[in-house]
Scaffold this active site. Structure first.
Site, short mmCIF file in Angstrom:
data_model
loop_
_atom_site.label_atom_id
_atom_site.label_comp_id
_atom_site.label_asym_id
_atom_site.label_seq_id
_atom_site.Cartn_x
_atom_site.Cartn_y
_atom_site.Cartn_z
N ARG A 1 -56.93 -93.99 -60.89
CA ARG A 1 -57.27 -94.84 -59.74
C ARG A 1 -58.78 -94.85 -59.62
NH1 ARG A 1 -54.41 -95.36 -53.76
NH2 ARG A 1 -54.82 -97.60 -53.70
N TYR B 1 -63.59 -89.51 -53.25
CA TYR B 1 -63.16 -88.15 -53.56
C TYR B 1 -63.93 -87.63 -54.78
CZ TYR B 1 -59.38 -89.17 -50.27
OH TYR B 1 -58.66 -89.50 -49.15
N LYS C 1 -57.31 -112.34 -36.03
CA LYS C 1 -56.22 -111.43 -35.65
C LYS C 1 -54.86 -112.13 -35.74
CE LYS C 1 -56.50 -107.80 -34.10
NZ LYS C 1 -56.83 -107.30 -32.78
N GLY D 1 -49.27 -100.41 -50.76
CA GLY D 1 -49.23 -99.11 -50.09
C GLY D 1 -48.59 -99.25 -48.74
N ARG D 2 -49.39 -99.66 -47.76
CA ARG D 2 -48.90 -99.79 -46.39
C ARG D 2 -47.73 -100.78 -46.25
NH1 ARG D 2 -54.45 -100.86 -43.37
NH2 ARG D 2 -54.83 -101.98 -45.32
N ALA E 1 -35.29 -111.96 -15.48
CA ALA E 1 -34.15 -111.14 -15.08
C ALA E 1 -34.34 -110.61 -13.66
CB ALA E 1 -33.98 -109.97 -16.05
#
Length: 705
Positions: free
Chosen positions: A269, A221, A488, A372-373, A515
């Site tokens: 930041r 940014y 993963k 954060g996430r 089922a």
């Protein structure tokens, strides 16, 4: 474990934080149209405060409502009219014992030029004319809008006012509409005006009662664009030497300090590495050695704390990692900064458990843990740690759903979503538990994948009598395949976490039990939810049933072991690419990937595709696009080149098909007309991502009367 360091009180300037957990700014865009924190935004942050997060930092909050705007629902502190609404949110956060810092931001070159040109009108419409705003939101959320943003696709872009940057260097690496935007260099007069806007916005933050300001000088940014020699090619006082490239931040901090006084906490930041070398551009941009020097200057300029980060939109997988990145991979960045500064260091970077966080604090890698996430996935992460229930935390798997949905939804004024927490960003609409009115009415769920587990948890919490049938010996569904490709393994976490939550809520499970319709009907259930998943789509070509032909699912399940083979793999979607990676790592096979499309993984998740394709190419995988499978033999396959209509035989030892999935919904047909409430969710309706199972399952469980 007591997590003594994690629970220890901390200081940032004059601000005392009750523990060492910080929610870093994550742009999920939960504000009201026009920039105010309405009920949705307040409840989103309030939920994390209830989870005992010590310090909450808002996402990107604009300093002007013109060139600084990136989304209709982005927060703003660009005018005095925003002070009172922000004060309401501050009051709610303080009532929970947490602190709130507002992150101030300008996007620079990383913006949709079309949106920036329309921002003023959008905000006026959003506030004054809800109906017209709805129509505009629909237009902004359309695919046509994305096309209009890309100069190669439309002449409209030539008419747009360019994005602002230190130098006229547009984003050039990527495949989304935000790249190749018109960009121009700021004048010195404009730079000084932006500095004043940052300072004035900070003063408004202080007047709102918030506990501090964080200047966003990371992620490519505007402020960080001044730092980077890649984006700052100026020859005046704001370019060239490191002191000149940091002058913009220095003057912002000086002007802000003059307005807010000596004791108001100012955080930064900070990008310390842009990682262009990892996308094949060695020597380009900012690297760690210089990043540490910027950190030292930031302290000298008067910052009270540094929030360490990295990456830009051009190196997006370093800014917001995909699941293949190892836990704690960024730690060395924070440690390098902490060794050179005396102010507190906050850092994020694939921190997922309290044990990991405690270790990082104990070894001095950082002073505060930034999440954060993980706090989107589980807002009660900290409280569970404090209560000795860390095993109950729903762990973020870095699946990028929050980012993908935010990028898709933001232009139309909607929020990001979380694959594992359907309430995220919608806490106001969905209270934590919902109505407890199940009255022990029986609900049968078939399938214990992520959709079935989510429905089981929610319905059991509502006091329904929930029984889940799963034909396999354990829960997981398609996640049993998703966690098999290299790196993963985190995709195994949701099975553990969602199953535990469903069982604790009271749901009962029958594993290894297929089922049947008659058995379900004998129980006279109030409702039946079919989360029965899908099966691989076959190929309707001669030879598709030969013994040398396999599906991607068979390979990932381990039903077939192929080693040192020449393999033709058809389908370049993410599953196909990951299957190719698996075959290379688990057998040393030689892979050729074919697809009828013109591009690799068309419509696939951008960041995950950008992560895996370079690895495959480095391993020697050959890609053949515009290629159609015509026939399979015991020694290879016949391929048609679509542009030339020519046919070629290619020899191979095996053929692997990754052609998508077909819903497995036979039970729905058998129960039709025999049971009053039968619902299908997830892959049983249409193949998709985890959120395409969990979100409809959650909404169904919450709406069931």
């Amino acid at each position: 474990m007591h997590y003594e360091m994690l629970q220890k009180e901390g200081k940032i300037g004059t601000m005392t934080v009750k523990n060492r957990l910080v929610m870093s700014g994550v742009g999920v865009m939960t504000g009201d149209p026009g920039g105010r924190p309405g009920k949705r935004e307040i409840e989103y942050f309030k939920e994390r405060a209830k989870g005992d997060v010590g310090l909450l930092i808002t996402a990107v909050t604009r300093i002007n409502d013109d060139t600084g705007a990136v989304s209709p629902t982005q927060l703003s502190m660009a005018d005095d009219k925003y002070i009172a609404p922000m004060a309401e949110m501050v009051k709610e956060i303080h009532a929970q014992g947490s602190k709130l810092v507002v992150q101030l931001h300008h996007p620079g070159r990383q913006n949709f030029a079309l949106f920036a040109n329309m921002a003023g009108r959008i905000f006026r419409e959003g506030e004054k004319h809800p109906v017209r705003w709805g129509k505009m939101r629909k237009m902004l959320g359309s695919s046509d809008t994305a096309a209009m943003c890309d100069p190669p696709l439309s002449t409209v872009a030539k008419l747009l006012r360019p994005n602002l940057a230190p130098s006229a260097v547009p984003l050039a690496y990527g495949d989304t509409a935000i790249y190749n935007q018109p960009t121009r260099a700021l004048t010195v007069k404009e730079i000084l005006a932006l500095e004043d806007q940052f300072a004035q916005a900070a003063l408004r933050v202080k007047k709102s009662g918030a506990d501090g300001v964080e200047f966003h000088a990371a992620h490519g940014y505007l402020i960080s664009e001044f730092f980077s020699p890649h984006t700052n090619r100026r020859t005046d006082a704001y370019g060239g030497s490191l002191e000149n490239r940091t002058r913009f931040l220095k003057e912002i901090l000086e002007k802000t300090r003059a307005l807010v006084g000596p004791d108001y906490p100012l955080l930064v930041r900070l990008n310390v590495d842009e990682f262009y070398r990892d996308i094949g551009m060695p020597g380009v941009g900012l690297e760690l050695k210089e990043g540490v020097q910027i950190a030292k200057l930031t302290e000298a300029y008067g910052a009270d704390a540094i929030d360490v980060s990295c990456g830009t939109y051009e190196t997006l997988n370093h800014l917001m990692e995909v699941t293949t990145y190892p836990l704690g991979w960024r730690t060395y960045l924070a440690k390098a900064v902490k060794q050179e500064v005396s102010i507190p260091v906050i850092a994020v970077g694939m921190i997922r458990t309290p044990d990991q966080a405690e270790s990082l604090l104990e070894n001095g890698s950082m002073d505060f843990i930034g999440l954060g996430r993980p706090l989107i996935a589980d807002p009660y992460w900290m409280k569970k740690a404090e209560e000795g229930r860390s095993e109950d935390i729903v762990r973020c798997i870095a699946c990028q759903t929050c980012k993908m949905t935010q990028m898709k939804n933001a232009p139309g004024g909607e929020t990001g979503r979380c694959a594992l927490n359907p309430r995220a960003c919608h806490e106001y609409e969905y209270p934590p538990v919902g109505r407890r009115n199940g009255e022990q009415r029986k609900v049968v769920i078939v399938g214990a994948g992520p959709g079935g587990l989510t429905a089981a948890r929610e319905l059991a919490m509502r006091d329904f009598d929930v029984i889940v049938y799963e034909k396999e010996a354990s829960a997981g569904g398609q996640l049993h395949l998703a966690d098999k490709p290299p790196c993963k393994e985190k995709y195994a976490w949701p099975t553990v976490d969602l199953l535990r939550a469903a069982e604790k809520a009271g749901a009962k499970f029958l594993f290894g039990h297929k089922a049947e319709a008659e058995e379900i009907l004998r129980q006279n259930p109030y409702a039946v939810i079919l989360a029965t998943g899908s099966r691989p789509r076959g190929a309707s070509v001669p030879g598709a049933s030969l013994p040398n032909v396999y599906t991607a699912a068979q390979i990932l399940r381990g039903d077939a072991e192929l080693r040192d083979r020449d393999i033709l793999l058809f389908g370049s979607g993410l599953t196909g690419l990951e299957t190719a990676h698996y075959l290379i790592k688990n057998g040393g096979n030689r892979i050729s990937v074919f697809d009828m499309s013109k591009t690799i993984a068309p419509g696939g998740p951008m960041q995950q595709v950008h992560d895996i394709v370079p690895k495959l190419k480095k391993a020697g995988v050959a890609f053949y696009l515009n290629s159609k499978l015509q026939e399979i033999t015991e020694s290879g396959a016949y391929i048609e080149d679509l542009p030339s209509k020519t046919r070629e035989f290619i020899r191979a030892d095996a053929v692997v098909l990754s052609l998508g999935v077909v819903p497995e919904n036979s039970l729905a047909q058998q129960l039709k007309g025999k049971c009053g409430r039968v619902y299908s969710v997830g892959d049983a309706v249409k193949g998709g991502f985890i959120i395409d199972a969990t979100l409809p399952a959650f909404e169904l469980a919450r709406s069931l009367e």
